[in-house]
Design a protein around this motif. Structure first.
Motif, short mmCIF file in Angstrom:
data_model
loop_
_atom_site.label_atom_id
_atom_site.label_comp_id
_atom_site.label_asym_id
_atom_site.label_seq_id
_atom_site.Cartn_x
_atom_site.Cartn_y
_atom_site.Cartn_z
N THR A 98 -7.51 11.19 -9.08
CA THR A 98 -8.21 9.91 -9.02
C THR A 98 -7.21 8.76 -8.96
OG1 THR A 98 -10.09 10.79 -10.26
CG2 THR A 98 -9.83 8.40 -10.23
N LEU A 99 -6.18 8.82 -9.77
CA LEU A 99 -5.15 7.77 -9.77
C LEU A 99 -4.41 7.74 -8.43
CD1 LEU A 99 -3.69 8.15 -13.38
CD2 LEU A 99 -5.51 6.65 -12.56
N ASP A 100 -4.19 8.91 -7.84
CA ASP A 100 -3.54 8.97 -6.53
C ASP A 100 -4.41 8.32 -5.45
OD1 ASP A 100 -1.26 10.15 -7.43
OD2 ASP A 100 -1.72 12.16 -6.71
N ARG A 101 -5.72 8.54 -5.52
CA ARG A 101 -6.61 7.92 -4.53
C ARG A 101 -6.64 6.41 -4.69
NH1 ARG A 101 -9.96 12.42 -6.22
NH2 ARG A 101 -9.84 14.09 -4.68
N GLU A 102 -6.55 5.93 -5.91
CA GLU A 102 -6.53 4.48 -6.14
C GLU A 102 -5.24 3.88 -5.61
OE1 GLU A 102 -9.29 4.74 -10.20
OE2 GLU A 102 -7.19 4.08 -10.33
N LEU A 103 -4.10 4.56 -5.83
CA LEU A 103 -2.83 4.07 -5.29
C LEU A 103 -2.84 4.11 -3.78
CD1 LEU A 103 0.09 3.15 -5.50
CD2 LEU A 103 0.76 5.54 -5.86
N GLU A 104 -3.41 5.17 -3.20
CA GLU A 104 -3.48 5.26 -1.74
C GLU A 104 -4.30 4.11 -1.16
OE1 GLU A 104 -5.06 5.99 2.11
OE2 GLU A 104 -6.30 6.10 0.30
N LEU A 105 -5.39 3.74 -1.84
CA LEU A 105 -6.21 2.61 -1.38
C LEU A 105 -5.43 1.31 -1.47
CD1 LEU A 105 -8.87 1.36 -0.48
CD2 LEU A 105 -9.56 1.28 -2.90
N LEU A 106 -4.70 1.11 -2.56
CA LEU A 106 -3.90 -0.10 -2.71
C LEU A 106 -2.84 -0.20 -1.61
CD1 LEU A 106 -3.16 -2.63 -4.30
CD2 LEU A 106 -1.75 -1.21 -5.80
N LYS A 107 -2.17 0.92 -1.33
CA LYS A 107 -1.18 0.92 -0.25
C LYS A 107 -1.83 0.62 1.10
CE LYS A 107 2.53 3.95 -1.91
NZ LYS A 107 3.36 5.12 -1.53
N ARG A 108 -3.00 1.19 1.33
CA ARG A 108 -3.69 1.02 2.60
C ARG A 108 -4.08 -0.45 2.83
NH1 ARG A 108 -9.21 3.25 2.80
NH2 ARG A 108 -8.30 4.85 1.46
N THR A 109 -4.59 -1.10 1.77
CA THR A 109 -4.98 -2.50 1.92
C THR A 109 -3.76 -3.39 2.13
OG1 THR A 109 -4.99 -2.72 -0.49
CG2 THR A 109 -7.08 -2.23 0.56
N LEU A 110 -2.65 -3.10 1.45
CA LEU A 110 -1.42 -3.87 1.64
C LEU A 110 -0.88 -3.68 3.05
CD1 LEU A 110 0.29 -3.22 -1.81
CD2 LEU A 110 -0.65 -5.39 -1.01
N ASN A 111 -0.94 -2.44 3.55
CA ASN A 111 -0.47 -2.18 4.92
C ASN A 111 -1.31 -2.94 5.94
OD1 ASN A 111 1.65 -0.48 4.22
ND2 ASN A 111 0.40 1.36 4.31
N TYR A 112 -2.62 -3.04 5.67
CA TYR A 112 -3.48 -3.78 6.59
C TYR A 112 -3.12 -5.27 6.58
CZ TYR A 112 -7.64 -5.66 8.84
OH TYR A 112 -8.47 -6.32 9.69
N ALA A 113 -2.80 -5.82 5.40
CA ALA A 113 -2.37 -7.21 5.31
C ALA A 113 -1.06 -7.43 6.07
CB ALA A 113 -2.21 -7.63 3.86
N VAL A 114 -0.17 -6.43 6.03
CA VAL A 114 1.08 -6.52 6.81
C VAL A 114 0.75 -6.53 8.30
CG1 VAL A 114 3.23 -5.32 7.39
CG2 VAL A 114 2.47 -5.43 5.01
N ASP A 115 -0.16 -5.65 8.73
CA ASP A 115 -0.55 -5.60 10.14
C ASP A 115 -1.17 -6.92 10.60
OD1 ASP A 115 0.33 -3.01 10.27
OD2 ASP A 115 -1.66 -2.11 10.00
N CYS A 116 -1.85 -7.60 9.68
CA CYS A 116 -2.49 -8.89 10.00
C CYS A 116 -1.52 -10.07 9.86
CB CYS A 116 -3.69 -9.11 9.10
SG CYS A 116 -5.05 -7.97 9.39
N LYS A 117 -0.24 -9.78 9.59
CA LYS A 117 0.79 -10.80 9.44
C LYS A 117 0.57 -11.71 8.23
CE LYS A 117 2.43 -9.33 13.38
NZ LYS A 117 3.58 -8.42 13.39
N LYS A 118 -0.18 -11.20 7.23
CA LYS A 118 -0.40 -11.96 6.01
C LYS A 118 0.66 -11.68 4.96
CE LYS A 118 -4.28 -13.77 7.49
NZ LYS A 118 -4.41 -15.21 7.77
N LEU A 119 1.29 -10.52 5.06
CA LEU A 119 2.39 -10.15 4.17
C LEU A 119 3.55 -9.67 5.02
CD1 LEU A 119 0.56 -8.07 1.37
CD2 LEU A 119 1.27 -10.46 1.25
#
Length: 236
Positions: free
Chosen positions: A146-167
């Motif tokens: 469960t903790l791994d899935r939560e970390l994977e989601l956090l990484k995924r959302t951050l990667n999307y922000a990078v793709d959107c040039k927000k980070l």
């Protein structure tokens, strides 16, 4: 790693994929795509390395004040909010989208107000410790998976922000998953199964037999039609 060729839209470009290191030893991965020429890519890579060595690059990246909550809000815009009961699901949503909303509630409770670019591996470890002190609906601490899935989601959302040039980059790219084995080692042999079958209600015996003999999941067995189920008369 380094300067490499890549193709996009049928055209050839150059890209940079480098690890930048600060004077204090901090490292981030720098990637940039669609650079027209090799010379430009090499000049930009050299510039980034020089700025990283001087600390300017890292100081500039810390100026982003986008919070984890805002990163999640950006991610939600892509897939839409959860549909209300009775409403059709938007076609862009994926199968685990509803589960991700549940995981996001835990992440946002503990990290929502934190600036995304200030996240570190230490923050991830601290988050895990806090979560392990909490209880799930079953009255137990969350499982490592469960903790791994939560970390994977956090990484995924951050990667999307990078793709959107927000980070500029994902600050917890190097955070490791727990990957704790979760293998079921209990085996049901013929003797144990026969005892289980003898104690079953008559209407359950056919279901239990099909599941044991085929290895099918419960839902798969229950969804079988009468003509599909390989049930012999003596089983019923």
């Amino acid at each position: 790693m380094g300067v490499k060729k890549h193709k996009a839209d049928g055209k050839q470009f150059w890209c940079i994929d480098e690890w930048l290191t600060s004077p204090s030893g901090e490292r981030v991965r720098y990637r940039k795509w669609r650079i027209p020429t090799k010379e430009q890519a090499e000049m930009l890579a050299a510039k980034m390395k020089a700025e990283a060595f001087e600390g300017k690059y890292f100081e500039r990246q810390r100026t982003s004040q986008l919070t984890v909550q805002e990163v999640w809000d950006l991610y939600v815009k892509k897939f839409g909010e959860l549909p209300k009961p009775g409403q059709p699901r938007p076609p862009i949503q994926y199968d685990s989208y509803q589960a991700d909303h549940g995981r996001a509630r835990c992440l946002l409770t503990h990290l929502g107000t934190k600036a995304a670019m200030t996240l570190t591996v230490e923050n991830v470890d601290a988050y895990r410790l806090v979560r392990l002190s909490e209880k799930t609906v079953r009255g137990k601490p969350p499982a490592p998976a469960t903790l791994d899935r939560e970390l994977e989601l956090l990484k995924r959302t951050l990667n999307y922000a990078v793709d959107c040039k927000k980070l500029p980059h994902n600050p917890i790219l190097r955070a490791k998953f727990l990957r704790v084995p979760n293998v079921r080692r209990k085996m049901v042999d013929e003797e144990l199964f026969q005892r289980l079958l003898d104690d079953c209600d008559p209407e359950l015996k056919a279901i239990v037999l099909v599941g044991f003999d085929t290895g099918m999941r419960k839902r798969e067995v229950l969804d079988l039609l009468g003509e599909q189920a390989p049930i012999k008369e003596e089983w019923a």
